[in-house]
Design an enzyme around this catalytic site. Structure first.
Site, PDB file in Angstrom:
ATOM      1  N   TYR A 115      27.281  -1.831 -40.524  1.00 24.42           N
ATOM      2  CA  TYR A 115      26.475  -0.744 -41.082  1.00 24.42           C
ATOM      3  C   TYR A 115      27.322   0.496 -41.383  1.00 24.42           C
ATOM      4  O   TYR A 115      27.039   1.210 -42.348  1.00 24.42           O
ATOM      5  CB  TYR A 115      25.303  -0.414 -40.160  1.00 24.42           C
ATOM      6  CG  TYR A 115      24.294  -1.529 -40.111  1.00 24.42           C
ATOM      7  CD1 TYR A 115      23.510  -1.826 -41.225  1.00 24.42           C
ATOM      8  CD2 TYR A 115      24.121  -2.313 -38.975  1.00 24.42           C
ATOM      9  CE1 TYR A 115      22.589  -2.860 -41.208  1.00 24.42           C
ATOM     10  CE2 TYR A 115      23.205  -3.347 -38.953  1.00 24.42           C
ATOM     11  CZ  TYR A 115      22.449  -3.618 -40.068  1.00 24.42           C
ATOM     12  OH  TYR A 115      21.539  -4.642 -40.051  1.00 24.42           O
ATOM     13  N   VAL A 157      16.754  -6.848 -40.129  1.00 21.59           N
ATOM     14  CA  VAL A 157      17.745  -7.347 -41.082  1.00 21.59           C
ATOM     15  C   VAL A 157      18.307  -8.649 -40.514  1.00 21.59           C
ATOM     16  O   VAL A 157      18.861  -8.671 -39.411  1.00 21.59           O
ATOM     17  CB  VAL A 157      18.882  -6.325 -41.306  1.00 21.59           C
ATOM     18  CG1 VAL A 157      19.918  -6.886 -42.269  1.00 21.59           C
ATOM     19  CG2 VAL A 157      18.322  -5.007 -41.807  1.00 21.59           C
ATOM     20  N   ASP A 162      22.386  -3.520 -33.117  1.00 19.96           N
ATOM     21  CA  ASP A 162      23.046  -4.032 -31.921  1.00 19.96           C
ATOM     22  C   ASP A 162      24.520  -3.659 -31.999  1.00 19.96           C
ATOM     23  O   ASP A 162      25.088  -3.542 -33.102  1.00 19.96           O
ATOM     24  CB  ASP A 162      22.899  -5.547 -31.837  1.00 19.96           C
ATOM     25  CG  ASP A 162      21.476  -5.982 -31.529  1.00 19.96           C
ATOM     26  OD1 ASP A 162      20.752  -5.213 -30.860  1.00 19.96           O
ATOM     27  OD2 ASP A 162      21.091  -7.091 -31.955  1.00 19.96           O
ATOM     28  N   GLY A 182      29.632 -11.465 -48.188  1.00 16.95           N
ATOM     29  CA  GLY A 182      29.187 -10.340 -49.008  1.00 16.95           C
ATOM     30  C   GLY A 182      27.695 -10.327 -49.262  1.00 16.95           C
ATOM     31  O   GLY A 182      27.181  -9.407 -49.902  1.00 16.95           O
ATOM     32  N   LEU A 183      26.967 -11.320 -48.775  1.00 17.19           N
ATOM     33  CA  LEU A 183      25.539 -11.399 -49.042  1.00 17.19           C
ATOM     34  C   LEU A 183      24.733 -10.419 -48.192  1.00 17.19           C
ATOM     35  O   LEU A 183      23.732  -9.873 -48.648  1.00 17.19           O
ATOM     36  CB  LEU A 183      25.035 -12.826 -48.848  1.00 17.19           C
ATOM     37  CG  LEU A 183      25.661 -13.862 -49.786  1.00 17.19           C
ATOM     38  CD1 LEU A 183      25.192 -15.261 -49.440  1.00 17.19           C
ATOM     39  CD2 LEU A 183      25.354 -13.532 -51.234  1.00 17.19           C
ATOM     40  N   GLY A 184      25.164 -10.189 -46.955  1.00 15.23           N
ATOM     41  CA  GLY A 184      24.508  -9.185 -46.114  1.00 15.23           C
ATOM     42  C   GLY A 184      24.645  -7.804 -46.720  1.00 15.23           C
ATOM     43  O   GLY A 184      23.701  -7.010 -46.738  1.00 15.23           O
ATOM     44  N   LYS A 185      25.822  -7.525 -47.265  1.00 11.43           N
ATOM     45  CA  LYS A 185      26.047  -6.253 -47.943  1.00 11.43           C
ATOM     46  C   LYS A 185      25.139  -6.136 -49.169  1.00 11.43           C
ATOM     47  O   LYS A 185      24.529  -5.084 -49.402  1.00 11.43           O
ATOM     48  CB  LYS A 185      27.513  -6.132 -48.359  1.00 11.43           C
ATOM     49  CG  LYS A 185      27.829  -4.847 -49.077  1.00 11.43           C
ATOM     50  CD  LYS A 185      29.290  -4.767 -49.476  1.00 11.43           C
ATOM     51  CE  LYS A 185      29.565  -3.475 -50.220  1.00 11.43           C
ATOM     52  NZ  LYS A 185      30.972  -3.378 -50.633  1.00 11.43           N
TER      53      LYS A 185
END
Length: 178
Positions: free
Chosen positions: A157, A114, A150, A124-127
């Site tokens: 997460y 990821v 990590d 908010g883009l990773g979400k």
């Protein structure tokens, strides 16, 4: 003031679990002598046909160690799921996010690699990227989703519903002798 701000600077937002989308009016020149390029659009895709050198540049941007391109290609080919995130403006398209998952195609999947370009983090883009991965896996009736994180991203997460070491299970690893 917000009317003018929205007119000249479109913003990025996410709509629930779907991809981030560009909002706002198209930019216009003040003299009316033509329109500026359309506002950027962020979208998600499951297309595996990506430029591996562009993926390498994305991984470089977050400081990941380089991996042989031939192995990255093979990993993508053998993945159960690949999700990419793109920024598009006019004819220009840039890879800004990537995630993949392996699976037994029945019960379990593990999310790998990821990555989101630093310029797009904390928006908010990773979400949105991870929610797409989860939704796509759940739509394939995968009920157990795991990943390795990590320490500095465990909280990210956890906010998505992942639990570190549920029920006291500890991961075990085998590595070839150095």
């Amino acid at each position: 003031m917000s009317f003018w701000k929205n007119l000249f600077t479109p913003s990025l937002s996410t709509n629930g679990s779907g991809p981030a989308v560009a909002n706002g009016s198209a930019r216009r020149t003040l003299d009316g002598a033509g329109a500026a390029p359309p506002p950027p659009r962020i979208f998600l895709s499951n297309n595996r046909d990506i430029d591996l050198y562009e993926l390498e540049e994305l991984c470089d941007a977050v400081g990941w160690a380089r991996r042989p391109i031939r192995k990255v290609k093979k990993a993508i080919q053998h993945s159960f799921l690949v999700v990419t995130m793109w920024r598009e403006q006019g004819n220009y398209r840039r890879l800004i996010g990537f995630a993949r998952a392996t699976s037994d195609h029945t019960f379990n999947a593990t999310v790998w690699d990821v990555v989101l370009h630093p310029d797009y983090q904390n928006k908010g883009l990773g979400k949105a990227l991870m929610q797409r991965v989860i939704d796509d896996l759940r739509s394939q009736d995968i009920s157990n989703i795991t990943l390795f994180a990590d320490p500095d991203v465990v909280g990210f997460y956890e906010h998505l519903g992942f639990n570190p070491d549920p029920d006291g299970i500890k991961g075990m690893f085998w590595y070839p002798d150095s």
